[in-house]
Write a protein that holds these residues in place. Structure first.
Motif, short mmCIF file in Angstrom:
data_model
loop_
_atom_site.label_atom_id
_atom_site.label_comp_id
_atom_site.label_asym_id
_atom_site.label_seq_id
_atom_site.Cartn_x
_atom_site.Cartn_y
_atom_site.Cartn_z
N ILE A 16 51.71 32.02 55.75
CA ILE A 16 50.60 32.87 56.18
C ILE A 16 50.50 34.12 55.31
N SER A 17 51.65 34.68 54.95
CA SER A 17 51.65 35.90 54.14
C SER A 17 51.04 35.65 52.77
N VAL A 18 51.19 34.43 52.24
CA VAL A 18 50.55 34.10 50.96
C VAL A 18 49.03 34.21 51.11
N SER A 19 48.49 33.61 52.17
CA SER A 19 47.05 33.67 52.41
C SER A 19 46.59 35.10 52.64
N GLU A 20 47.37 35.86 53.38
CA GLU A 20 46.98 37.24 53.66
C GLU A 20 46.98 38.10 52.40
N GLU A 21 47.99 37.91 51.55
CA GLU A 21 48.03 38.70 50.32
C GLU A 21 46.90 38.31 49.37
N MET A 22 46.54 37.03 49.38
CA MET A 22 45.37 36.60 48.60
C MET A 22 44.13 37.36 49.07
N GLY A 23 43.99 37.50 50.39
CA GLY A 23 42.84 38.21 50.93
C GLY A 23 42.84 39.69 50.57
N VAL A 24 44.01 40.31 50.59
CA VAL A 24 44.10 41.73 50.22
C VAL A 24 43.70 41.92 48.76
N ALA A 25 44.20 41.03 47.90
CA ALA A 25 43.85 41.12 46.48
C ALA A 25 42.35 40.94 46.26
N LEU A 26 41.77 40.00 47.00
CA LEU A 26 40.33 39.74 46.85
C LEU A 26 39.51 40.94 47.29
N GLN A 27 39.85 41.49 48.45
CA GLN A 27 39.08 42.62 48.96
C GLN A 27 39.20 43.85 48.05
N PHE A 41 35.07 36.69 53.39
CA PHE A 41 35.81 35.77 52.53
C PHE A 41 36.95 35.17 53.34
N SER A 42 37.55 34.12 52.80
CA SER A 42 38.67 33.47 53.48
C SER A 42 39.63 32.90 52.45
N CYS A 43 40.91 32.84 52.83
CA CYS A 43 41.95 32.32 51.94
C CYS A 43 42.86 31.39 52.73
N ALA A 44 43.33 30.34 52.06
CA ALA A 44 44.17 29.36 52.75
C ALA A 44 45.09 28.66 51.76
N LEU A 45 46.07 27.98 52.34
CA LEU A 45 47.13 27.30 51.59
C LEU A 45 47.16 25.83 52.02
N PHE A 46 47.34 24.92 51.06
CA PHE A 46 47.29 23.49 51.33
C PHE A 46 48.52 22.79 50.75
#
Length: 248
Positions: A16-27, A41-46
């Protein structure tokens, strides 16, 4: 190490922290009000099978459709994505929502005895404030998809880490706000790179097999919780058991 309740919780929060940090970087690196202020925006891991393993608390309408976009990207490029590749798309018939929502997909790798080994995929989706079409904002009262804006099938925005600037130029040329488009796409690319790096760090620290085992265990755990919750939903009354009250 076998998967237990403690290790599963640790890995769940790491994913989850990977997705959250992706979102922080994007914003923080985005240009438009839509992404920087509205956080649209949204971020996710697969996992390697393109099944969503973790997501940040972003936009449900994005996250619900994102797995179909990831699968469409991989089907379009059946030989797989190399390190540094990024796929871009917004086609609603390939997992997109409306055309302003542009999705990026990339694969994360780690070093193995036989070279690079696939860990999984990272993806983000952002609402761009204008991608062309018959009305500013690209959300008109249209009668067909072509009136809404530029339709992007799965294309390689980056090949081996080299950005395809021609694709960015095409998108910007079809937008009424090209500077914002260029800035927001750069922010999405930066977010993808953060996701690749953080997921690779998890695999390097704990090992690829253990990372995949916890991805699978997390999906199994989610399925069990969902099935249990469904069984707790009360049965709807049938017509024969319904009592109607009439007014005199």
């Amino acid at each position: 190490m076998p998967v237990d309740a403690i290790s599963l919780e640790v890995f769940k929060n790491m994913f989850i922290s990977v997705s959250e940090e992706m979102g922080v970087a994007l914003q923080r690196t985005s240009y438009s009000t839509n992404m920087k202020e509205r956080q649209d925006f949204s971020c996710a891991l697969f996992n390697p099978a393109a099944e969503m393993v973790a997501q940040a608390a972003h936009q449900p309408v994005h996250l619900g459709a994102m797995p179909a976009s990831v699968q469409a990207a991989l089907q379009t490029f059946p030989r797989g994505l190399r390190p540094g590749d990024i796929i871009i798309l917004n086609d609603p018939y390939m997992g997109g929502s409306h055309l302003p929502d542009i999705t990026l997909v990339a694969a994360a790798y780690t070093d193995g005895p036989d070279g690079k080994q696939l860990i999984g995929y990272v993806s983000n989706r952002g609402h761009h404030s204008d991608v062309g079409g018959m009305a500013p904002g690209s959300m008109p009262l249209s009668t067909e998809l072509y009136q809404e804006g530029l339709i992007i099938p799965p294309l390689k925005l980056s090949r081996g880490g080299r950005i395809n600037h021609e694709v960015i130029a095409l998108i910007c040329r079809n937008s009424r706000t090209p500077d914002d488009r260029q800035g927001d796409l750069a922010a999405q690319i930066a977010s993808i790179r953060v996701g690749e790096k953080r997921l690779s760090e998890i695999a390097e620290r704990y090992g690829l097999d253990e990372t995949h085992e916890h991805m699978d265990a997390l999906l199994d755990y989610s399925e069990r919780l969902t099935r249990r919750r469904i069984t707790e939903i009360p049965t709807a009354p049938t017509a024969s058991t319904t009592t109607w009250t009439t007014m005199a």
